[in-house]
Enzyme design. Sequence first.
Site, mmCIF file in Angstrom:
data_model
loop_
_atom_site.group_PDB
_atom_site.id
_atom_site.type_symbol
_atom_site.label_atom_id
_atom_site.label_comp_id
_atom_site.label_asym_id
_atom_site.label_seq_id
_atom_site.Cartn_x
_atom_site.Cartn_y
_atom_site.Cartn_z
ATOM 1 N N HIS A 47 0.834 -1.203 0.000
ATOM 2 C CA HIS A 47 0.000 0.000 0.000
ATOM 3 C C HIS A 47 0.872 1.258 0.000
ATOM 4 O O HIS A 47 0.602 2.212 -0.744
ATOM 5 C CB HIS A 47 -0.940 -0.027 1.212
ATOM 6 C CG HIS A 47 -1.913 1.096 1.249
ATOM 7 N ND1 HIS A 47 -1.819 2.118 2.164
ATOM 8 C CD2 HIS A 47 -3.008 1.369 0.496
ATOM 9 C CE1 HIS A 47 -2.818 2.963 1.971
ATOM 10 N NE2 HIS A 47 -3.556 2.535 0.963
ATOM 11 N N ASP A 93 -6.165 1.769 -2.075
ATOM 12 C CA ASP A 93 -6.902 1.521 -0.834
ATOM 13 C C ASP A 93 -7.749 0.256 -0.929
ATOM 14 O O ASP A 93 -7.812 -0.537 0.016
ATOM 15 C CB ASP A 93 -7.777 2.730 -0.493
ATOM 16 C CG ASP A 93 -6.971 3.946 -0.051
ATOM 17 O OD1 ASP A 93 -5.740 3.838 0.111
ATOM 18 O OD2 ASP A 93 -7.591 5.016 0.139
#
Length: 119
Positions: A47, A93
């Site tokens: 991420h 996300d």
Amino acid sequence: NLYQFKNMIQCTVPSRSWWDFADYGCYCGKGGSGTPVDDLDRCCQVHDNCYNEAEKISGCWPYFKTYSYECSQGTLTCKGGNNACAAAVCDCDRLAAICFAGAPYTDANYNIDLKARCQ
């Protein structure tokens, strides 16, 4: 943005508070270094790298960029109509929240000593 990311996490992992992921391992939370402690921490490392790529889009600030998405019965969808930055951040996300849902959570890896374990 971070508020939307929190909501995505709550969509895919309703059994846990999003806060459980804010200070986990070497990469979940602000910054990151060293070797990820487990699969969940690896999700956060990916991420972080995804956000770094999104920041290469002119004027793109992933932590603050809002985007359009939908959560339906634990399934996340980034909606059409997002600009390049919003689409990239939404996908970062979404993929992280899905990754969190599939990775075991180890209580011992919450709030670890970063200096000792993340070199």
